[in-house]
Design an enzyme around this catalytic site. Structure first.
Site: not given
Ligand code: CP
Ligand code: NVA
Length: 296
Positions: A129, A253, A281
């Site tokens: 990720h 996260c 993000r």
């Protein structure tokens, strides 16, 4: 074609350049709002798994850069249903300027990257990720100078990309996982090549002993629902409690499974920097897309 399938698709200098770009774009957005940096450009977003942060941050990010994003869910594109992955890649690449994909099998993003003829961005696979790692590194550098970080939990996709990013940034990292849930040997080897592989242990207390930051993620990742009972048993003792965290910062996260990998009290405490992580993000991916658009 530059793809971003994992953090080490970038060199260390390129990673720094993307993070610098993200920080500059964040500051500029706060002062001046949206730009026309990606005016007229389109991001195709393939999702085989659900998402809140990834979908909204990419879509919003494109809007803020003057571009547009197209959401392609499992009912729109069946990656292994209507046509082969390579055909989807070649067709999509004729329409859009970037492809972003969240899929199960990492090989699918590799194949998309091979055939799309536009940059392909990994937005989470079972193995990696990397967009999360960009946001994590941005968050860490905003708040700490040279922190020691402990990962406590599953050696999963989020952990594996973070291990690579930490190695590239010279972060001092310890990873505590239960036996059987370790980071892949291949990832540890890559980390060693990039910088330093993390210290690994099965003891959460040992991992956090010298840490300024503790990072965790769910024990049951998307697609692992059948392993739930087994994993809950195997991860006993790995929950981030107020006692284990102490005065350290908590990273996650998200989404979090409160009462499993982390207590509600810890997540609601001032130690949790998870909302900054979530916000970053947006900025990190804007930095990435702006940077990718300038590559050959
Ligand atoms: N952290 C993250 O990728 O969140 P979503 O699954 O909500 O996109
Ligand atoms: N490890 C989690 C991360 C979610 C963002 C999962 O794969 O479900």
């Amino acid at each position: 074609m530059t793809n971003f399938l994992d953090v080490d698709d970038l060199t260390t200098d390129e990673l720094t350049a993307v993070l610098d770009r993200a920080a500059a774009i964040k500051a500029d957005y706060r002062e001046h709002g949206s730009t026309d940096l990606l005016d007229g450009q389109t991001l195709g977003m393939i999702f085989e798994k659900p998402s809140t942060r990834t979908r909204v941050s990419f879509e919003t990010g494109m809007t803020q850069l003057g571009g547009h994003a197209v959401f392609l869910g499992p009912d729109d594109i069946g990656l292994h249903g209507r046509e082969p992955v390579k055909d989807i890649a070649r067709a999509l690449g004729r329409y859009v300027d970037f492809v972003m994909a969240r899929v199960f099998d990492h090989e699918d993003v590799v194949e998309l990257g091979e055939y799309a003829e536009v940059p392909v961005i990994n937005a989470l696979t079972d193995d990696a990720h990397p967009c999360q790692t960009l946001a994590d590194l941005l968050t860490i550098r905003e708040r700490f100078e040279d922190p020691t970080v402990a990962w406590v939990g599953d050696g999963n996709n989020v952990c594996q990309s973070f291990v690579l990013g930490a190695a590239m940034c010279g972060l001092d990292l310890s990873v505590a996982t239960p036996e059987g849930y370790e980071v892949d040997e291949g990832v540890l080897d890559r980390a060693e090549t990039l910088g330093t592989a993390p210290a690994v242990t099965t003891d959460p207390e040992a991992a956090v002993a010298d840490a300024d930051v503790v990072y965790t993620d769910v024990w049951v990742s998307m697609g692992q629902e059948d392993e739930r009972e087994q994993k809950l048993a195997d991860f006993e003792g790995f929950q981030i409690t107020e006692e284990l965290l102490g005065d350290r910062a908590l990273m996650h996260c998200l989404p979090a499974h409160r009462g499993e990998e982390v207590t509600d009290a810890v997540l609601e405490s001032d130690n949790a920097i998870v909302w900054d992580q979530a916000e970053n993000r947006l900025h990190a991916q804007k930095g990435l897309m702006a940077w990718l658009a300038e590559q050959e």
